[in-house]
Design a protein around this motif. Structure first.
Motif, PDB file in Angstrom:
ATOM      1  N   TRP A  69       0.941  -1.247   0.008  1.00 55.31           N
ATOM      2  CA  TRP A  69       0.068  -0.047   0.068  1.00 55.31           C
ATOM      3  C   TRP A  69       0.951   1.164  -0.043  1.00 55.31           C
ATOM      4  CZ3 TRP A  69      -0.017  -3.396   4.072  1.00 55.31           C
ATOM      5  CH2 TRP A  69       0.782  -3.201   5.355  1.00 55.31           C
ATOM      6  N   PRO A  70       0.295   2.351  -0.404  1.00 53.17           N
ATOM      7  CA  PRO A  70       1.392   3.546  -0.474  1.00 53.17           C
ATOM      8  C   PRO A  70       1.614   3.990   1.165  1.00 53.17           C
ATOM      9  CG  PRO A  70      -0.773   3.944  -1.501  1.00 53.17           C
ATOM     10  CD  PRO A  70      -0.834   2.595  -0.765  1.00 53.17           C
ATOM     11  N   ASP A  71       2.893   4.242   1.314  1.00 52.85           N
ATOM     12  CA  ASP A  71       3.441   4.346   2.754  1.00 52.85           C
ATOM     13  C   ASP A  71       3.171   5.794   2.840  1.00 52.85           C
ATOM     14  OD1 ASP A  71       4.740   3.919   5.014  1.00 52.85           O
ATOM     15  OD2 ASP A  71       6.543   4.387   4.123  1.00 52.85           O
ATOM     16  N   ASP A  72       2.402   6.195   4.190  1.00 50.02           N
ATOM     17  CA  ASP A  72       2.062   7.434   4.629  1.00 50.02           C
ATOM     18  C   ASP A  72       2.749   7.871   5.846  1.00 50.02           C
ATOM     19  OD1 ASP A  72       1.451  10.053   5.197  1.00 50.02           O
ATOM     20  OD2 ASP A  72      -0.772   9.551   4.979  1.00 50.02           O
ATOM     21  N   PRO A  73       4.064   8.160   6.036  1.00 50.37           N
ATOM     22  CA  PRO A  73       4.956   8.304   7.384  1.00 50.37           C
ATOM     23  C   PRO A  73       4.204   9.379   8.087  1.00 50.37           C
ATOM     24  CG  PRO A  73       6.325   8.963   5.517  1.00 50.37           C
ATOM     25  CD  PRO A  73       5.063   8.350   4.828  1.00 50.37           C
ATOM     26  N   THR A  74       3.850  10.176   7.598  1.00 51.11           N
ATOM     27  CA  THR A  74       3.004  11.518   8.389  1.00 51.11           C
ATOM     28  C   THR A  74       1.886  10.748   9.198  1.00 51.11           C
ATOM     29  OG1 THR A  74       3.516  13.011   6.673  1.00 51.11           O
ATOM     30  CG2 THR A  74       1.827  13.672   8.407  1.00 51.11           C
ATOM     31  N   GLU A  75       1.190   9.907   8.799  1.00 53.90           N
ATOM     32  CA  GLU A  75      -0.147   9.306   9.477  1.00 53.90           C
ATOM     33  C   GLU A  75       0.697   8.414  10.603  1.00 53.90           C
ATOM     34  OE1 GLU A  75      -3.637   6.096   8.844  1.00 53.90           O
ATOM     35  OE2 GLU A  75      -3.104   7.290   7.024  1.00 53.90           O
ATOM     36  N   ALA A  76       1.608   7.761  10.173  1.00 52.58           N
ATOM     37  CA  ALA A  76       2.094   6.975  11.364  1.00 52.58           C
ATOM     38  C   ALA A  76       2.999   7.641  12.325  1.00 52.58           C
ATOM     39  CB  ALA A  76       3.177   6.095  10.436  1.00 52.58           C
ATOM     40  N   ASP A  77       3.340   8.808  12.102  1.00 56.14           N
ATOM     41  CA  ASP A  77       4.017   9.612  13.078  1.00 56.14           C
ATOM     42  C   ASP A  77       2.859  10.276  14.245  1.00 56.14           C
ATOM     43  OD1 ASP A  77       6.525   9.400  12.059  1.00 56.14           O
ATOM     44  OD2 ASP A  77       6.426  11.097  11.183  1.00 56.14           O
ATOM     45  N   GLU A  78       1.712  10.498  13.315  1.00 53.44           N
ATOM     46  CA  GLU A  78       0.730  11.187  14.302  1.00 53.44           C
ATOM     47  C   GLU A  78      -0.197  10.378  14.924  1.00 53.44           C
ATOM     48  OE1 GLU A  78      -1.981  13.142  11.547  1.00 53.44           O
ATOM     49  OE2 GLU A  78      -0.104  14.592  10.813  1.00 53.44           O
ATOM     50  N   ASN A  79      -0.304   8.973  14.562  1.00 52.60           N
ATOM     51  CA  ASN A  79      -1.061   7.979  15.349  1.00 52.60           C
ATOM     52  C   ASN A  79      -0.333   6.704  15.430  1.00 52.60           C
ATOM     53  OD1 ASN A  79      -3.747   9.530  15.301  1.00 52.60           O
ATOM     54  ND2 ASN A  79      -3.669   9.421  13.059  1.00 52.60           N
ATOM     55  N   PRO A  80       0.905   6.516  16.014  1.00 50.37           N
ATOM     56  CA  PRO A  80       1.663   5.427  16.136  1.00 50.37           C
ATOM     57  C   PRO A  80       0.890   4.366  16.785  1.00 50.37           C
ATOM     58  CG  PRO A  80       2.338   6.988  17.867  1.00 50.37           C
ATOM     59  CD  PRO A  80       1.340   7.713  17.179  1.00 50.37           C
ATOM     60  N   PHE A  81       1.223   3.149  16.039  1.00 51.82           N
ATOM     61  CA  PHE A  81       0.860   1.827  16.522  1.00 51.82           C
ATOM     62  C   PHE A  81      -0.764   1.831  16.385  1.00 51.82           C
ATOM     63  CE2 PHE A  81       4.581   2.300  18.913  1.00 51.82           C
ATOM     64  CZ  PHE A  81       5.191   0.850  18.541  1.00 51.82           C
ATOM     65  N   THR A  82      -1.364   2.493  15.267  1.00 55.78           N
ATOM     66  CA  THR A  82      -2.680   2.485  14.786  1.00 55.78           C
ATOM     67  C   THR A  82      -2.640   2.061  13.357  1.00 55.78           C
ATOM     68  OG1 THR A  82      -2.887   4.759  14.240  1.00 55.78           O
ATOM     69  CG2 THR A  82      -3.466   4.085  16.612  1.00 55.78           C
ATOM     70  N   SER A  83      -3.663   1.463  12.788  1.00 48.30           N
ATOM     71  CA  SER A  83      -3.739   1.301  11.548  1.00 48.30           C
ATOM     72  C   SER A  83      -5.254   1.563  11.001  1.00 48.30           C
ATOM     73  CB  SER A  83      -3.625  -0.299  11.152  1.00 48.30           C
ATOM     74  OG  SER A  83      -3.642  -0.701  10.067  1.00 48.30           O
TER      75      SER A  83
END
Length: 165
Positions: A69-83
């Motif tokens: 899937w497209p990697d969106d590091p911004t989303e991961a930084d804002e909501n770590p350990f969520t999906s």
């Protein structure tokens, strides 16, 4: 049993326990934060998939297959350990990363130094593939403990996934 085979047995037991602990959770339970930090069970499983990919492909081999899937590091930084992905996608990703890691473990000598870079902190201790296996045992076991606690908070169930070693 040789030492490397014992390590692989322990790693595989931790991976199997992850699925045993979360088995039977509904989509709502998989995505519900139960601790103040806000992580979710599904996010933790996705994190474990990324850990397998990072250590066995990026660090050990120097490159990794593209994410499905497209990697969106911004989303991961804002909501770590969520999906935001479906359980089917995340579980498939984790299983696929385990399979790829097992391919590396079956084809690369365990005393081989890593080709890639971890990119965080002092990497001088990452001496070989064996170190990576030991780290993944620790990483998976630590997060398995988180999943155990989350499962108990979600529905009161405990001691799941214990029969895999």
């Amino acid at each position: 049993m040789a030492m490397d085979q014992q390590l692989l047995t322990f790693l595989e037991a931790q991976r199997t326990r992850v699925f045993g602990v979360i088995e039977g959770l509904t989509p709502e339970q998989l995505t519900k934060p139960v601790l103040p930090s806000g992580w979710t069970v599904l996010g933790m499983v996705e994190h474990l998939g990324h850990a397998e990919r990072h250590w066995f492909q990026q660090v050990a081999l120097g490159s990794a297959t593209p994410l499905p899937w497209p990697d969106d590091p911004t989303e991961a930084d804002e909501n770590p350990f969520t999906s935001g992905l479906s359980a089917e996608t995340v579980f498939g990703f984790y299983r696929d990363q385990i399979a790829r890691a097992n391919e590396v473990l079956a084809t690369v000598p365990w005393d081989t130094p890593p080709v890639g870079d971890h990119g965080h902190g002092d990497t001088s201790q990452i001496t070989d593939l064996r170190f990576i296996v030991l780290h993944l045992i620790e990483e998976t076991a630590r997060h398995l403990g988180h999943l155990d606690a989350a499962r108990e908070l979600i529905d009161g169930r405990t001691e799941l996934g214990q029969d895999s070693l």
